[in-house]
Design a protein around this motif. Structure first.
Motif, PDB file in Angstrom:
ATOM      1  N   VAL A  16       0.840  -1.207   0.000  1.00 44.31           N
ATOM      2  CA  VAL A  16       0.000   0.000   0.000  1.00 44.31           C
ATOM      3  C   VAL A  16       0.872   1.253   0.000  1.00 44.31           C
ATOM      4  N   ALA A  17       1.908   1.259   0.846  1.00 43.48           N
ATOM      5  CA  ALA A  17       2.798   2.421   0.911  1.00 43.48           C
ATOM      6  C   ALA A  17       3.482   2.653  -0.429  1.00 43.48           C
ATOM      7  N   GLY A  18       3.904   1.557  -1.082  1.00 45.19           N
ATOM      8  CA  GLY A  18       4.548   1.698  -2.385  1.00 45.19           C
ATOM      9  C   GLY A  18       3.622   2.305  -3.424  1.00 45.19           C
ATOM     10  N   GLN A  19       2.368   1.860  -3.429  1.00 46.76           N
ATOM     11  CA  GLN A  19       1.402   2.400  -4.378  1.00 46.76           C
ATOM     12  C   GLN A  19       1.111   3.875  -4.080  1.00 46.76           C
ATOM     13  N   GLU A  20       0.976   4.202  -2.803  1.00 49.71           N
ATOM     14  CA  GLU A  20       0.732   5.593  -2.419  1.00 49.71           C
ATOM     15  C   GLU A  20       1.916   6.480  -2.790  1.00 49.71           C
ATOM     16  N   LEU A  21       3.129   5.979  -2.597  1.00 49.09           N
ATOM     17  CA  LEU A  21       4.322   6.748  -2.954  1.00 49.09           C
ATOM     18  C   LEU A  21       4.393   6.997  -4.453  1.00 49.09           C
ATOM     19  N   ARG A  22       4.034   5.997  -5.239  1.00 49.12           N
ATOM     20  CA  ARG A  22       4.024   6.191  -6.701  1.00 49.12           C
ATOM     21  C   ARG A  22       2.998   7.241  -7.096  1.00 49.12           C
ATOM     22  N   ASP A  23       1.822   7.175  -6.484  1.00 55.07           N
ATOM     23  CA  ASP A  23       0.785   8.169  -6.801  1.00 55.07           C
ATOM     24  C   ASP A  23       1.234   9.572  -6.396  1.00 55.07           C
ATOM     25  N   LEU A  24       1.903   9.671  -5.256  1.00 54.12           N
ATOM     26  CA  LEU A  24       2.303  10.976  -4.732  1.00 54.12           C
ATOM     27  C   LEU A  24       3.449  11.585  -5.533  1.00 54.12           C
ATOM     28  N   TRP A  25       4.464  10.763  -5.842  1.00 59.50           N
ATOM     29  CA  TRP A  25       5.676  11.295  -6.456  1.00 59.50           C
ATOM     30  C   TRP A  25       5.670  11.198  -7.976  1.00 59.50           C
ATOM     31  N   LEU A  26       5.260  10.071  -8.508  1.00 60.07           N
ATOM     32  CA  LEU A  26       5.202   9.964  -9.969  1.00 60.07           C
ATOM     33  C   LEU A  26       4.054  10.792 -10.530  1.00 60.07           C
ATOM     34  N   GLY A  27       3.025  11.007  -9.719  1.00 56.93           N
ATOM     35  CA  GLY A  27       1.921  11.858 -10.151  1.00 56.93           C
ATOM     36  C   GLY A  27       2.279  13.332 -10.165  1.00 56.93           C
ATOM     37  N   GLY A  28       3.391  13.687  -9.546  1.00 54.27           N
ATOM     38  CA  GLY A  28       3.881  15.059  -9.614  1.00 54.27           C
ATOM     39  C   GLY A  28       3.593  15.912  -8.401  1.00 54.27           C
ATOM     40  N   ARG A  29       2.643  15.518  -7.549  1.00 56.62           N
ATOM     41  CA  ARG A  29       2.293  16.364  -6.402  1.00 56.62           C
ATOM     42  C   ARG A  29       3.466  16.540  -5.441  1.00 56.62           C
ATOM     43  N   GLY A  30       4.118  15.443  -5.122  1.00 56.63           N
ATOM     44  CA  GLY A  30       5.236  15.497  -4.189  1.00 56.63           C
ATOM     45  C   GLY A  30       6.381  16.343  -4.721  1.00 56.63           C
ATOM     46  N   LEU A  31       6.701  16.174  -6.000  1.00 60.11           N
ATOM     47  CA  LEU A  31       7.790  16.939  -6.604  1.00 60.11           C
ATOM     48  C   LEU A  31       7.471  18.424  -6.636  1.00 60.11           C
ATOM     49  N   LEU A  32       6.236  18.762  -6.981  1.00 67.03           N
ATOM     50  CA  LEU A  32       5.832  20.166  -7.036  1.00 67.03           C
ATOM     51  C   LEU A  32       5.918  20.820  -5.661  1.00 67.03           C
ATOM     52  N   LEU A  33       5.429  20.126  -4.640  1.00 70.25           N
ATOM     53  CA  LEU A  33       5.495  20.668  -3.283  1.00 70.25           C
ATOM     54  C   LEU A  33       6.943  20.811  -2.815  1.00 70.25           C
ATOM     55  N   SER A  34       7.786  19.855  -3.169  1.00 67.52           N
ATOM     56  CA  SER A  34       9.196  19.914  -2.782  1.00 67.52           C
ATOM     57  C   SER A  34       9.904  21.086  -3.456  1.00 67.52           C
ATOM     58  N   LEU A  35       9.588  21.332  -4.716  1.00 65.82           N
ATOM     59  CA  LEU A  35      10.184  22.465  -5.423  1.00 65.82           C
ATOM     60  C   LEU A  35       9.747  23.790  -4.802  1.00 65.82           C
ATOM     61  N   ALA A  36       8.460  23.881  -4.448  1.00 58.88           N
ATOM     62  CA  ALA A  36       7.971  25.095  -3.789  1.00 58.88           C
ATOM     63  C   ALA A  36       8.653  25.275  -2.435  1.00 58.88           C
ATOM     64  N   PHE A  37       8.832  24.191  -1.711  1.00 64.29           N
ATOM     65  CA  PHE A  37       9.510  24.239  -0.415  1.00 64.29           C
ATOM     66  C   PHE A  37      10.962  24.686  -0.584  1.00 64.29           C
ATOM     67  N   SER A  38      11.634  24.165  -1.609  1.00 61.73           N
ATOM     68  CA  SER A  38      13.012  24.555  -1.889  1.00 61.73           C
ATOM     69  C   SER A  38      13.110  26.049  -2.210  1.00 61.73           C
ATOM     70  N   GLY A  39      12.144  26.551  -2.978  1.00 61.98           N
ATOM     71  CA  GLY A  39      12.132  27.981  -3.281  1.00 61.98           C
ATOM     72  C   GLY A  39      11.966  28.828  -2.033  1.00 61.98           C
ATOM     73  N   LEU A  40      11.076  28.393  -1.127  1.00 62.57           N
ATOM     74  CA  LEU A  40      10.875  29.116   0.125  1.00 62.57           C
ATOM     75  C   LEU A  40      12.155  29.155   0.950  1.00 62.57           C
TER      76      LEU A  40
END
Length: 266
Positions: A16-40
């Protein structure tokens, strides 16, 4: 053939965690939030480095400020992921298929909790070069990063569990996100109180009881004042207790009340 049949399968929560991680990161949400956090953090680090150069801000205080903002924002990102974990699936129509899988609701909840925590882990990794840059001249990089990892992880577990708990009972994803953010703001409100309101035994007790203010205070004592870890360990009681309690509550609620509807009476 026998070797194939004897191959150990990963536990259901890991799947379940693996599937959720794929949805979060491969779907782009995690990467987008991380980039915004890096900018801050980039903007914040530039500002505090400039102030340090002008002798307005001492280096230890610069590291402390950056680390506390990183902990707060990283934990908030994890909270939002937790708040979306169940109510979001419910609104997207994908919760039914999850509930029909041969996986216990407890393991579903555990997998979602771990996946949401990955946002805090990513935020912490992004924070490392900024803390190094600001603290390299005063020899506190290792201590600051270790303290941030400890306090940040405790607060992230607490807030993710709180978000998942709200998400299980919320009637809609909007309600879940709103309630979670309101709770976060309420927890952060004491940090804006005047110093006079934080003094005395009542103020001290209030700060210690709030896991966010207690964690913030502990980080400041280690990073700014240079105290050993054990000297102010009593300030970690609330973060540790809150992380453990809400993780247990989220696991129990997920196992007992995770439904296709936010109304647990159905």
């Amino acid at each position: 053939m026998a070797a194939v049949e004897g191959t150990a399968r990963p536990p259901a929560w890991a799947v379940v965690a693996g599937q959720e991680l794929r949805d979060l990161w491969l779907g782009g949400r995690g990467l987008l939030l991380s980039l915004a956090f890096s900018g801050l953090l980039s903007v914040l680090s530039y500002l505090v480095a400039t102030n340090t150069a002008l002798n307005f801000l001492e280096q230890r205080e610069s590291v402390n400020l950056t680390l506390q903002v990183a902990i707060a924002v990283g934990a908030m990102l994890a909270l939002l992921a937790g708040a979306d974990a169940v109510s979001g699936e419910r609104e997207r129509g994908s919760l039914e298929s999850l509930l029909l899988t041969p996986v216990s609701r407890l393991q579903l909840t555990g997998g979602k909790l771990l996946a949401a925590l990955s946002l805090w882990v990513a935020a912490y990794i992004v924070t490392i070069p900024y803390v190094w840059f600001l603290g390299r001249g005063v020899g506190i990089v290792g201590v600051a990063l270790a303290t941030g990892a400890l306090v940040g992880t405790l607060l992230a577990v607490f807030l993710v569990s709180l978000g998942v708990l709200v998400s299980i009972f919320a009637g809609s994803n909007r309600v879940s996100l709103s309630v979670s953010l309101f709770a976060l703001l309420a927890l952060f409100a004491p940090t804006q109180f005047p110093t006079s309101a934080q003094q005395g035994w009542a103020g001290d007790l209030f700060l210690r009881a709030n896991p966010l203010t207690a964690g913030e205070h502990y980080v400041g004592k280690i990073v700014v004042d240079g105290h050993p870890w054990s000297q102010d360990a009593s300030w970690l009681v609330s973060p540790v207790a809150s992380a453990a309690l809400f993780a247990i509550l989220a696991a129990f609620a997920g196992a007992r009340f995770m439904r296709l509807s936010g109304d647990v009476s159905k």
